[in-house]
Scaffold this motif. Structure first.
Motif, PDB file in Angstrom:
ATOM      1  N   VAL A 135       0.736  -1.425  -0.060  1.00 47.48           N
ATOM      2  CA  VAL A 135      -0.056   0.038   0.149  1.00 47.48           C
ATOM      3  C   VAL A 135       0.790   1.208  -0.018  1.00 47.48           C
ATOM      4  O   VAL A 135       1.810   1.287   0.795  1.00 47.48           O
ATOM      5  N   ASP A 136       0.561   2.017  -0.721  1.00 43.39           N
ATOM      6  CA  ASP A 136       1.451   3.542  -0.815  1.00 43.39           C
ATOM      7  C   ASP A 136       0.404   4.405  -1.752  1.00 43.39           C
ATOM      8  O   ASP A 136      -0.749   3.936  -2.051  1.00 43.39           O
ATOM      9  N   GLN A 137       0.851   5.850  -1.681  1.00 46.16           N
ATOM     10  CA  GLN A 137      -0.181   6.851  -1.753  1.00 46.16           C
ATOM     11  C   GLN A 137       0.915   7.849  -2.673  1.00 46.16           C
ATOM     12  O   GLN A 137       2.120   8.013  -2.434  1.00 46.16           O
ATOM     13  N   ALA A 194      -3.071   3.555  -3.445  1.00 47.72           N
ATOM     14  CA  ALA A 194      -2.726   2.295  -4.430  1.00 47.72           C
ATOM     15  C   ALA A 194      -2.608   0.923  -3.542  1.00 47.72           C
ATOM     16  O   ALA A 194      -1.885   1.166  -2.751  1.00 47.72           O
ATOM     17  N   VAL A 195      -3.291  -0.022  -4.007  1.00 51.57           N
ATOM     18  CA  VAL A 195      -2.848  -1.178  -3.472  1.00 51.57           C
ATOM     19  C   VAL A 195      -2.675  -2.322  -4.644  1.00 51.57           C
ATOM     20  O   VAL A 195      -3.478  -2.355  -5.563  1.00 51.57           O
ATOM     21  N   GLU A 220       4.335 -12.706  -9.094  1.00 51.02           N
ATOM     22  CA  GLU A 220       3.061 -12.624  -9.900  1.00 51.02           C
ATOM     23  C   GLU A 220       2.078 -11.546  -9.539  1.00 51.02           C
ATOM     24  O   GLU A 220       1.413 -11.651  -8.183  1.00 51.02           O
ATOM     25  N   ILE A 221       1.707 -10.304 -10.031  1.00 52.81           N
ATOM     26  CA  ILE A 221       0.684  -9.470  -9.595  1.00 52.81           C
ATOM     27  C   ILE A 221      -0.660 -10.062  -9.840  1.00 52.81           C
ATOM     28  O   ILE A 221      -1.022 -10.337 -11.004  1.00 52.81           O
ATOM     29  N   VAL A 222      -1.720  -9.987  -8.851  1.00 55.29           N
ATOM     30  CA  VAL A 222      -2.758 -10.780  -8.987  1.00 55.29           C
ATOM     31  C   VAL A 222      -3.788  -9.774  -9.236  1.00 55.29           C
ATOM     32  O   VAL A 222      -5.002 -10.002  -9.988  1.00 55.29           O
ATOM     33  N   GLU A 223      -3.706  -8.561  -8.355  1.00 53.65           N
ATOM     34  CA  GLU A 223      -4.904  -7.475  -8.547  1.00 53.65           C
ATOM     35  C   GLU A 223      -4.097  -6.140  -8.070  1.00 53.65           C
ATOM     36  O   GLU A 223      -3.268  -6.121  -7.348  1.00 53.65           O
ATOM     37  N   ARG A 224      -4.684  -5.139  -8.924  1.00 51.50           N
ATOM     38  CA  ARG A 224      -4.161  -3.637  -8.436  1.00 51.50           C
ATOM     39  C   ARG A 224      -5.662  -2.874  -8.174  1.00 51.50           C
ATOM     40  O   ARG A 224      -6.653  -3.145  -9.025  1.00 51.50           O
ATOM     41  N   ALA A 225      -5.717  -2.292  -7.312  1.00 55.13           N
ATOM     42  CA  ALA A 225      -6.646  -1.286  -6.982  1.00 55.13           C
ATOM     43  C   ALA A 225      -6.358   0.200  -6.461  1.00 55.13           C
ATOM     44  O   ALA A 225      -5.529   0.179  -5.865  1.00 55.13           O
ATOM     45  N   SER A 226      -7.295   1.076  -6.613  1.00 57.71           N
ATOM     46  CA  SER A 226      -6.742   2.321  -6.438  1.00 57.71           C
ATOM     47  C   SER A 226      -8.177   3.073  -5.904  1.00 57.71           C
ATOM     48  O   SER A 226      -9.213   2.840  -6.434  1.00 57.71           O
ATOM     49  N   ASP A 268       3.862   2.202  -5.038  1.00 51.91           N
ATOM     50  CA  ASP A 268       4.484   3.403  -5.281  1.00 51.91           C
ATOM     51  C   ASP A 268       4.074   3.783  -6.691  1.00 51.91           C
ATOM     52  O   ASP A 268       3.883   4.896  -7.231  1.00 51.91           O
ATOM     53  N   ALA A 269       4.701   2.542  -7.520  1.00 48.82           N
ATOM     54  CA  ALA A 269       4.850   2.830  -8.944  1.00 48.82           C
ATOM     55  C   ALA A 269       3.372   3.137  -9.636  1.00 48.82           C
ATOM     56  O   ALA A 269       3.072   4.025 -10.300  1.00 48.82           O
ATOM     57  N   TYR A 270       2.468   2.176  -8.981  1.00 50.16           N
ATOM     58  CA  TYR A 270       1.063   2.075  -9.389  1.00 50.16           C
ATOM     59  C   TYR A 270       0.183   3.400  -9.150  1.00 50.16           C
ATOM     60  O   TYR A 270      -0.481   4.076  -9.888  1.00 50.16           O
ATOM     61  N   ALA A 271       0.663   3.989  -8.015  1.00 49.22           N
ATOM     62  CA  ALA A 271       0.019   5.232  -7.466  1.00 49.22           C
ATOM     63  C   ALA A 271       0.534   6.245  -8.298  1.00 49.22           C
ATOM     64  O   ALA A 271      -0.327   7.301  -8.599  1.00 49.22           O
ATOM     65  N   ASP A 272       1.967   6.373  -8.678  1.00 49.28           N
ATOM     66  CA  ASP A 272       2.294   7.481  -9.929  1.00 49.28           C
ATOM     67  C   ASP A 272       1.394   7.195 -11.218  1.00 49.28           C
ATOM     68  O   ASP A 272       1.331   8.261 -11.836  1.00 49.28           O
ATOM     69  N   GLU A 273       1.334   5.852 -11.633  1.00 51.43           N
ATOM     70  CA  GLU A 273       0.544   5.585 -12.754  1.00 51.43           C
ATOM     71  C   GLU A 273      -0.755   6.253 -12.888  1.00 51.43           C
ATOM     72  O   GLU A 273      -1.334   6.870 -13.515  1.00 51.43           O
TER      73      GLU A 273
END
Length: 256
Positions: free
Chosen positions: A62-64, A74-75, A82-88, A244-249
């Protein structure tokens, strides 16, 4: 994923005194001991391991990121590499940053992201403190108790407490206990977390340690063992690095 303990959901409209009282109640409800179903030895982000992929636990990071007065939460949930799921979620921030009360500013936005998550992780790594906190209820403890999920906080700086040994210029893999002092609502000497040197380089011994502490349902010693297993090739554990990378995306897409 919805709160298991809604009575502890952070309310930014509370007074400072009410927030601090709630944190003490959360610390009382938190369990700073091992209470999880997975094998700690199965926690890894490495491609190659002796543990079969299907037996690895689901680990969430978890990061923001922040945009004006909004939090981009972002979670990222992974099973091994393996990435299973992403949520934001992108959520308005209600109050300014107040030292020691971070979860009342950022906790609600984080819970918004978890609401969009279909997976139930076995273990959650937060970018922030857990038991290393004035009232033993940092962001990782607050969120861990609300969600009733095994959790750990990984902070880049030390909020309170005293390292048992000097943390300067330590080799990779080194750790020392962080003990409660008179700034912490715990008896002096209580181990509330660890300083952990996740990475170091022979050419420059200037990398600072991480400050790792239990959130909920994990002991201090196991917490640092788990984080060590998750620091693949970087200083930060892979779950929060991915978050962190997903939050930036998400932030880039939101402003596009």
């Amino acid at each position: 994923m919805i709160p298991a303990r809604p009575e502890f959901v952070p309310d930014p409209t509370l007074s400072r005194e009410e927030m601090e009282t709630l944190q003490r109640d959360i610390a009382h409800a938190a369990r700073f001991e091992d209470e999880f179903a997975f094998d700690p030895a199965a926690v890894s982000t490495a491609e190659t391991t002796l543990v079969p992929q299907e037996e690895r636990p689901l680990v969430a990071g978890v990061d923001q990121a922040f945009l004006d007065e909004k939090a981009v939460s972002a979670v990222v949930v992974a099973r091994g590499p393996e990435i299973v799921e992403r949520a934001s979620a992108v959520t308005d921030l209600s109050i300014p940053y107040i030292p020691g009360l971070l979860s009342f500013r950022e906790g609600g936005p984080i819970l918004d992201a978890f609401e969009n998550l279909e997976t139930d992780p076995d273990f959650v790594v937060f970018d922030g403190s857990g038991r290393i906190h004035f009232r033993q209820a940092g962001l990782a403890t607050h969120m861990g108790v609300v969600l009733d999920v095994p959790s750990v906080g990984v902070a880049k700086g030390l909020l309170c407490g005293t390292p048992r040994e000097s943390v300067d210029e330590r080799p990779e893999g080194w750790r020392t206990a962080i003990e409660a002092n008179d700034r912490v609502d715990a008896p002096d000497g209580t181990v509330i977390g660890y300083a952990f040197q996740s990475r170091q380089y022979a050419s420059s011994r200037k990398i600072n340690p991480l400050y790792v502490s239990p959130g909920h349902r994990v002991s201090a010693a196991t917490t640092v063992d788990l984080v060590e297993r998750l620091c693949d090739s970087y200083k930060l554990p892979e779950p929060t690095r991915l978050a962190d990378a997903y939050a930036d995306e998400v932030k880039r897409d939101y402003t596009a």
